[in-house]
Design an enzyme around this catalytic site. Structure first.
Site, PDB file in Angstrom:
ATOM      1  N   HIS A 259     -28.275 -50.469 -59.310  1.00  0.00           N
ATOM      2  CA  HIS A 259     -27.072 -51.173 -60.339  1.00  0.00           C
ATOM      3  C   HIS A 259     -26.711 -50.051 -61.261  1.00  0.00           C
ATOM      4  CE1 HIS A 259     -25.463 -54.802 -62.291  1.00  0.00           C
ATOM      5  NE2 HIS A 259     -25.429 -53.854 -63.345  1.00  0.00           N
ATOM      6  N   GLU A 260     -27.470 -49.411 -62.048  1.00  0.00           N
ATOM      7  CA  GLU A 260     -27.005 -48.743 -63.187  1.00  0.00           C
ATOM      8  C   GLU A 260     -26.350 -47.291 -62.446  1.00  0.00           C
ATOM      9  OE1 GLU A 260     -26.879 -49.808 -65.918  1.00  0.00           O
ATOM     10  OE2 GLU A 260     -28.239 -51.346 -65.550  1.00  0.00           O
ATOM     11  N   HIS A 263     -22.743 -48.178 -62.264  1.00  0.00           N
ATOM     12  CA  HIS A 263     -21.824 -47.911 -63.368  1.00  0.00           C
ATOM     13  C   HIS A 263     -21.506 -46.369 -63.623  1.00  0.00           C
ATOM     14  CE1 HIS A 263     -21.607 -51.927 -64.877  1.00  0.00           C
ATOM     15  NE2 HIS A 263     -23.158 -52.118 -64.972  1.00  0.00           N
ATOM     16  N   GLU A 289     -18.583 -53.698 -63.547  1.00  0.00           N
ATOM     17  CA  GLU A 289     -19.647 -54.588 -62.697  1.00  0.00           C
ATOM     18  C   GLU A 289     -19.411 -54.576 -61.188  1.00  0.00           C
ATOM     19  OE1 GLU A 289     -22.449 -55.729 -63.635  1.00  0.00           O
ATOM     20  OE2 GLU A 289     -22.310 -54.845 -65.469  1.00  0.00           O
TER      21      GLU A 289
END
Length: 494
Positions: A259-260, A263, A289
């Site tokens: 997930h990170e 980003h 997101e």
């Protein structure tokens, strides 16, 4: 130098200072000694004072009045500077510095309260944060931002095109299909087995690095550290990621990392010509997101990629409680009502966001006060998820966002899911052989597609336009809901 040149030169210095402030925040959440919290609060207040003075410098207004852009990028830069100048000028310098000081200290108090499961320890600080953010929202609304609504004025910080009414209408359309799918799944026979066992921290972190590499994370411009609440930080040539480790639940670490990476890869993928300009960062948190969620879910939880991950875990940890790749795919995508948003499956995740969104709106425009927030949370959670909150760390203390004043941020998570659904539909159409790459642990073709279609533009286009250009159609919740229904009906044999 022309007025435009002078303005952009001034802006570059401001952006560089903002990056330094961000690095202080990263340090605070990763390696800063606990005893330094009060001092860090003063440091953050001081640098925020410098930044606020620069962002409200009267010369910006003069330059904006005279500046002429030579191209679309220049015109967009002027638009964003003008917007930011108006927002910053609406917030008194003393208030901006106080928000920076209080939220810096609040972050440590929240972490202590979460570790102790002690809401009372956190409430006085949260009351200060909410009071300050209400004051900020009112100041922005009085200046015309958010069409005069304080909550919309705060939401505008994270998703410029969005309003609470628009988000609420989208949630009203999404909720019936999500709830119906959840009820069908929870009533299904033969649900997937959970993964059990002990997974040592060092080995988890080693595989987490491999996962980041699989998605094309540039280790020359990034690093991985541990944090209480995973986050990414930075842009340009320095975009860092964090994760957390639970030795009985490796998925927590692995999917937080992916997930990170989404980003950070967005920030690292922006055209270098935009660095230290208003275009040199993600255009909105919803678009941000969309990158983290498509990496984590549509790609990272796909049958092809989990097949590769299963093999890697077997090689590193030995025999697993879930023996086959197909069983592992079902386990990774197991649906169950749970307390923690960041660990929620794809079906439940948006329901977590809907609850937080409604609580935020009640804090800023309704009858809810901070003292009653825990009871409101627990009551709503039991209603929406069918289970009672067992401890504050699994309830209102689980997220860092409110301690640092990020009111208006939560709804962008759901908007990011919607955007990700649109991007995934287009990506699959353009890359019909993607699964062959994912099955080898290589998600770089998807990263390359996203870099070309979304990431490289940074702030060049407004959020909705970024997604429409990439997907080929106006964004909406339909592709996400269709994807969820097709995927989970197949997994659960519905």
């Amino acid at each position: 130098m022309t007025a435009f040149d002078e303005l952009i030169s001034f802006q570059r210095e401001t952006e560089a200072l903002a990056q330094i402030a961000g690095r202080l925040g990263w340090d605070q959440e990763t390696v800063m000694p606990r005893g330094a919290a009060e001092q860090r609060g003063e440091e953050m207040a001081a640098i925020e004072g410098v930044l606020h003075a620069r962002r409200t410098d009267p010369r910006i207004g003069d330059w904006l009045a005279k500046a002429k852009a030579a191209d679309a990028a220049g015109m967009r830069s002027l638009e964003l500077i003008r917007r930011a100048y108006g927002r910053n000028a609406a917030v008194p310098a003393k208030l901006a510095a106080e928000i920076a000081r209080v939220t810096s200290v609040a972050q440590g108090i929240w972490a202590e309260a979460r570790a102790r499961n002690d809401v009372a320890h956190f409430l006085p600080t949260l009351e200060k944060v909410v009071a300050l953010m209400r004051e900020k929202g009112q100041a922005l609304a009085a200046a015309g931002f958010g069409a005069g609504d304080p909550y919309d004025a705060l939401l505008d910080d994270y998703e410029p095109e969005a309003t609470a009414a628009m988000i609420a209408a989208m949630f009203d359309r999404m909720r019936p299909r999500l709830v119906a799918l959840r009820e069908a799944i929870l009533g299904a026979a033969n649900p997937p087995k959970p993964l059990s066992g002990h997974f040592a921290e060092a080995r988890q972190l080693g595989l987490a690095r491999d996962l980041a590499t699989a998605f094309g994370y540039d280790w020359e411009r990034g690093r991985l550290d541990l944090a209480v609440h995973p986050f990414s930080s930075g842009s340009g040539n320095d975009a860092r990621i964090t994760t957390r480790v639970v030795e009985g639940d490796p998925f927590n670490c692995f999917y937080s990392t992916i997930h990170e990476v989404g980003h950070a890869t967005y920030e690292l993928g922006i055209d270098p010509a935009h660095f230290f300009t208003p275009l040199g960062q993600g255009v909105s948190m919803g678009v941000h997101e969309s990158q983290s969620r498509i990496y984590e879910n549509q790609l990272g939880r796909s049958r092809a990629f989990t097949g590769w991950l299963h093999g890697q875990m077997h090689a590193i940890f030995g025999d697993l409680s879930v023996a086959t790749a197909e069983e592992f795919y079902r386990t990774v995508n197991r649906v169950q009502s749970g307390f923690i948003r960041t660990e929620a499956d794809e079906v439940h995740y948006n329901l977590h966001i809907m609850m937080r969104f409604d609580l935020e709106r009640a804090l800023f425009g309704g009858p809810l006060e901070v003292a009653d927030l825990e009871d409101a949370w627990n009551t709503r959670f039991a209603k929406d998820f069918g289970i009672a909150v067992d401890k504050p760390a699994n309830g209102m203390l689980q997220d860092v966002h409110w301690s640092v004043g990020l009111f208006g941020y939560f709804p962008t998570y759901a908007l990011g899911n919607v955007y990700a659904g649109c991007l995934h539909k287009a990506l699959r159409a353009d890359l019909p052989d993607l699964d062959a790459h994912l099955a080898r642990g290589d998600a770089r073709p998807a990263t390359d597609w996203l870099r070309e279609k979304v990431q490289r533009f940074g702030g060049l286009y407004p959020p909705g336009e970024v997604i429409e250009r990439a997907a080929g159609f106006a964004p909406g919740e339909g592709p996400l809901l269709d994807y969820l229904e097709a995927k989970f009906r197949a997994i659960y044999g519905l």
